[in-house]
Enzyme design. Structure first.
Site, PDB file in Angstrom:
ATOM      1  N   TYR A 150       0.910  -1.178   0.066  1.00 25.18           N
ATOM      2  CA  TYR A 150       0.143  -0.010  -0.055  1.00 25.18           C
ATOM      3  C   TYR A 150       0.954   1.143   0.027  1.00 25.18           C
ATOM      4  CZ  TYR A 150      -3.444   3.352   0.990  1.00 25.18           C
ATOM      5  OH  TYR A 150      -4.350   4.699   0.944  1.00 25.18           O
ATOM      6  N   TYR A 160      -2.672   4.451   9.000  1.00 20.54           N
ATOM      7  CA  TYR A 160      -2.301   3.226   8.678  1.00 20.54           C
ATOM      8  C   TYR A 160      -0.994   2.620   9.700  1.00 20.54           C
ATOM      9  CZ  TYR A 160      -1.523  -0.316   4.867  1.00 20.54           C
ATOM     10  OH  TYR A 160      -1.603  -1.442   4.151  1.00 20.54           O
TER      11      TYR A 160
HETATM   12  P1  NAI Z   1      -7.419 -10.177   4.188  1.00 19.71           P
HETATM   13  O1  NAI Z   1      -7.803  -9.913   5.500  1.00 19.71           O
HETATM   14  O2  NAI Z   1      -8.453 -10.890   3.341  1.00 19.71           O
HETATM   15  O3  NAI Z   1      -6.205 -11.075   4.144  1.00 19.71           O
HETATM   16  C1  NAI Z   1      -4.857 -11.052   4.876  1.00 19.71           C
HETATM   17  C2  NAI Z   1      -4.470 -12.454   4.908  1.00 19.71           C
HETATM   18  O4  NAI Z   1      -3.189 -12.442   5.695  1.00 19.71           O
HETATM   19  C3  NAI Z   1      -5.335 -13.271   5.780  1.00 19.71           C
HETATM   20  O5  NAI Z   1      -5.817 -14.426   4.840  1.00 19.71           O
HETATM   21  C4  NAI Z   1      -4.710 -13.835   6.823  1.00 19.71           C
HETATM   22  O6  NAI Z   1      -5.214 -14.941   7.383  1.00 19.71           O
HETATM   23  C5  NAI Z   1      -3.387 -13.711   6.464  1.00 19.71           C
HETATM   24  N1  NAI Z   1      -2.208 -14.038   7.504  1.00 19.71           N
HETATM   25  C6  NAI Z   1      -2.166 -13.331   8.668  1.00 19.71           C
HETATM   26  N2  NAI Z   1      -1.461 -13.755   9.458  1.00 19.71           N
HETATM   27  C7  NAI Z   1      -0.494 -14.664   8.721  1.00 19.71           C
HETATM   28  C8  NAI Z   1       0.495 -15.545   9.242  1.00 19.71           C
HETATM   29  N3  NAI Z   1       1.042 -15.534  10.360  1.00 19.71           N
HETATM   30  N4  NAI Z   1       0.792 -16.642   8.155  1.00 19.71           N
HETATM   31  C9  NAI Z   1       0.151 -16.582   7.069  1.00 19.71           C
HETATM   32  N5  NAI Z   1      -1.040 -15.838   6.602  1.00 19.71           N
HETATM   33  C10 NAI Z   1      -1.379 -14.844   7.555  1.00 19.71           C
HETATM   34  O7  NAI Z   1      -7.138  -8.807   3.465  1.00 19.71           O
HETATM   35  P2  NAI Z   1      -6.461  -8.367   2.145  1.00 19.71           P
HETATM   36  O8  NAI Z   1      -6.835  -6.950   2.059  1.00 19.71           O
HETATM   37  O9  NAI Z   1      -6.883  -9.220   0.978  1.00 19.71           O
HETATM   38  O10 NAI Z   1      -5.042  -8.424   2.265  1.00 19.71           O
HETATM   39  C11 NAI Z   1      -4.033  -8.821   1.340  1.00 19.71           C
HETATM   40  C12 NAI Z   1      -2.998  -8.241   1.161  1.00 19.71           C
HETATM   41  O11 NAI Z   1      -3.296  -6.757   0.571  1.00 19.71           O
HETATM   42  C13 NAI Z   1      -2.348  -7.719   2.453  1.00 19.71           C
HETATM   43  O12 NAI Z   1      -0.891  -7.543   2.378  1.00 19.71           O
HETATM   44  C14 NAI Z   1      -2.898  -5.971   2.554  1.00 19.71           C
HETATM   45  O13 NAI Z   1      -1.652  -5.445   3.385  1.00 19.71           O
HETATM   46  C15 NAI Z   1      -2.743  -5.885   1.288  1.00 19.71           C
HETATM   47  N6  NAI Z   1      -3.358  -4.575   0.903  1.00 19.71           N
HETATM   48  C16 NAI Z   1      -4.782  -4.351   1.120  1.00 19.71           C
HETATM   49  C17 NAI Z   1      -5.317  -3.271   0.888  1.00 19.71           C
HETATM   50  C18 NAI Z   1      -6.802  -3.021   1.551  1.00 19.71           C
HETATM   51  O14 NAI Z   1      -7.298  -2.012   1.556  1.00 19.71           O
HETATM   52  N7  NAI Z   1      -7.374  -4.088   1.916  1.00 19.71           N
HETATM   53  C19 NAI Z   1      -4.823  -2.145   0.184  1.00 19.71           C
HETATM   54  C20 NAI Z   1      -3.442  -2.512  -0.111  1.00 19.71           C
HETATM   55  C21 NAI Z   1      -2.740  -3.656  -0.084  1.00 19.71           C
END
Ligand code: NAI
Length: 269
Positions: A150, A160
Site C-alpha cells: 500500500y 495506517y
Molecule cells: P485479508 O484479511 O483478506 O488477508 C490478509 C491475510 O493475511 C489473511 O488471509 C490472513 O489469514 C493472512 N495472515 C495473517 N497472519 C498470517 C500468518 N502468520 N501466516 C500466514 N498468513 C497470515 O485482507 P486483504 O486486504 O486481502 O489483504 C491482502 C494483502 O493486501 C495484505 O498484504 C494487505 O496489506 C494488502 N493490501 C490491502 C489493501 C486493502 O485496503 N485491503 C490495500 C493495499 C494492500
C-alpha cells in the site's frame, strides 16, 4: 473473460481468508486462466475463514502454514511441488497484520512486541518465503513472485500506523531479493500497490469508510477493486510480463499521481 494465460503454470497462493480477500479473487482468476495451485494460510485462519469452499471451487489443495515459521514454509514448498508435479511458476504473498492497528494503539504509543510481530507477519515473511523457494531451487525459470502493498510506504496516512513501515520493508525486500532471484534463476519479483479495498485487513484500519470514499474521489479511474487487482496479478504471472521486475506497481486508478481532484476541491469551496 479468460485467455488461458496461465495454462500449465503451477503456483502457491497465500492469504485467502474469505470471499472478500484479494487472494481469494486471485485464486478464482488464476483458476479461470488455467493455472493450478496450492492454497495456504495460517492455521488459525483455516478455522476462521472459508478457504475450503475456495479449494473445492478451484480444485486446489490446502496446506496450512504460518508465514512466520520457517519449518512450515519448508514443508509447504516441498509438498506443493509434490502435489503440483513440478517446480513453481508463480507465488502470491497476500499477508498483512498489525496488532497495534487491531488494538487501536497510536503510532506514537507502540507496543513494540506487537510492532515486532506485525513486521514479522507482514514483511519479513516475504523474505522468508523467497529464501525458502530460493534455497530449495523451487522456482521455474521465468517464474513470477508478487506481494501486495500500500502507498503508505511512500506517503503519510496517519491511521495506517506501523503497517506503513511494514510495507516499506516489504517493498525493499522485493527489490533486494528480486535482484538475486533474477540473476540466479530468471525469476521476477514485484509488489502491487493496491487501492483501499474492503476486506478484513482493509476494514481494520481506523476511518476506513471515509478513506475509501476519499480515494475514490481522488482517483481519475476510481478505486481498483479486488477483482481488478486479481486481473493485474494474472498478467504479472503470465509470460506477457517477463522483463518486469524489482518494481512497485501502482494499481490505484491513478490516485498516487493526483495532487487534488475537482470533487475533493469542491468540498472546500
Ligand atoms: P485479508 O484479511 O483478506 O488477508 C490478509 C491475510 O493475511 C489473511 O488471509 C490472513 O489469514 C493472512 N495472515 C495473517 N497472519 C498470517 C500468518 N502468520 N501466516 C500466514 N498468513 C497470515 O485482507 P486483504 O486486504 O486481502 O489483504 C491482502 C494483502 O493486501 C495484505 O498484504 C494487505 O496489506 C494488502 N493490501 C490491502 C489493501 C486493502 O485496503 N485491503 C490495500 C493495499 C494492500
Amino acid at each position: 473473460m479468460a485467455y488461458n494465460l496461465l495454462k500449465g503454470k503451477r503456483g502457491i497462493i497465500f492469504g485467502a481468508l474469505d470471499e472478500n480477500s484479494i487472494a481469494w479473487k486471485t485464486a478464482e482468476r488464476v483458476h479461470e486462466e488455467g493455472g493450478t495451485f496450492v492454497l495456504t494460510n495460517a492455521p488459525i485462519a483455516m478455522r476462521m475463514g472459508s478457504i475450503k469452499q475456495l479449494a473445492e471451487k478451484t480444485n486446489a489443495q490446502i496446506i496450512p502454514a504460518d508465514a512466520t515459521n520457517l519449518e512450515d514454509l519448508e514443508k509447504l514448498v516441498e509438498e506443493s511441488m509434490e502435489i503440483l508435479g513440478g517446480k513453481i511458476d508463480f507465488v502470491l504473498h497476500s499477508i498483512g497484520m498489525s496488532i497495534n492497528v487491531r488494538k487501536g494503539r497510536a503510532y506514537t504509543d507502540q507496543n513494540y512486541d506487537w510492532t515486532h510481530k506485525g513486521l514479522d507477519v507482514s514483511a519479513m515473511s516475504f523474505h522468508r518465503v523467497m529464501q525458502t523457494l530460493h534455497k530449495k531451487d523451487a522456482m521455474n525459470e521465468w517464474g513470477s513472485i508478487v506481494a501486495l502493498t500500500y502507498m503508505a510506504a511512500q506517503r503519510v496516512f496517519p491511521d495506517y500506523n506501523d503497517m506503513a513501515d511494514n510495507k516499506a520493508y516489504l517493498e525493499s525486500v522485493a527489490r533486494s531479493f528480486g535482484y538475486f532471484f533474477g540473476k540466479d534463476r530468471k525469476v521476477r519479483v514485484n509488489t502491487i500497490s493496491q487501492s483501499p479495498t474492503p476486506t478484513t485487513a482493509g476494514k481494520g484500519v481506523k476511518g476506513f469508510d471515509a478513506f475509501i470514499n476519499y480515494a475514490e474521489k481522488m482517483s481519475p479511474l476510481g478505486n481498483a477493486t479486488a477483482l481488478e487487482c486479481a486481473d493485474y496479478t494474472v498478467t504479472l504471472f503470465s509470460d506477457l510480463t517477463k522483463k518486469v521486475t524489482l518494481q512497485n506497481l501502482f494499481h490505484d486508478g491513478g490516485f498516487s499521481n493526483v495532487g487534488v481532484s475537482q470533487e475533493v476541491i469542491e468540498k472546500f469551496e
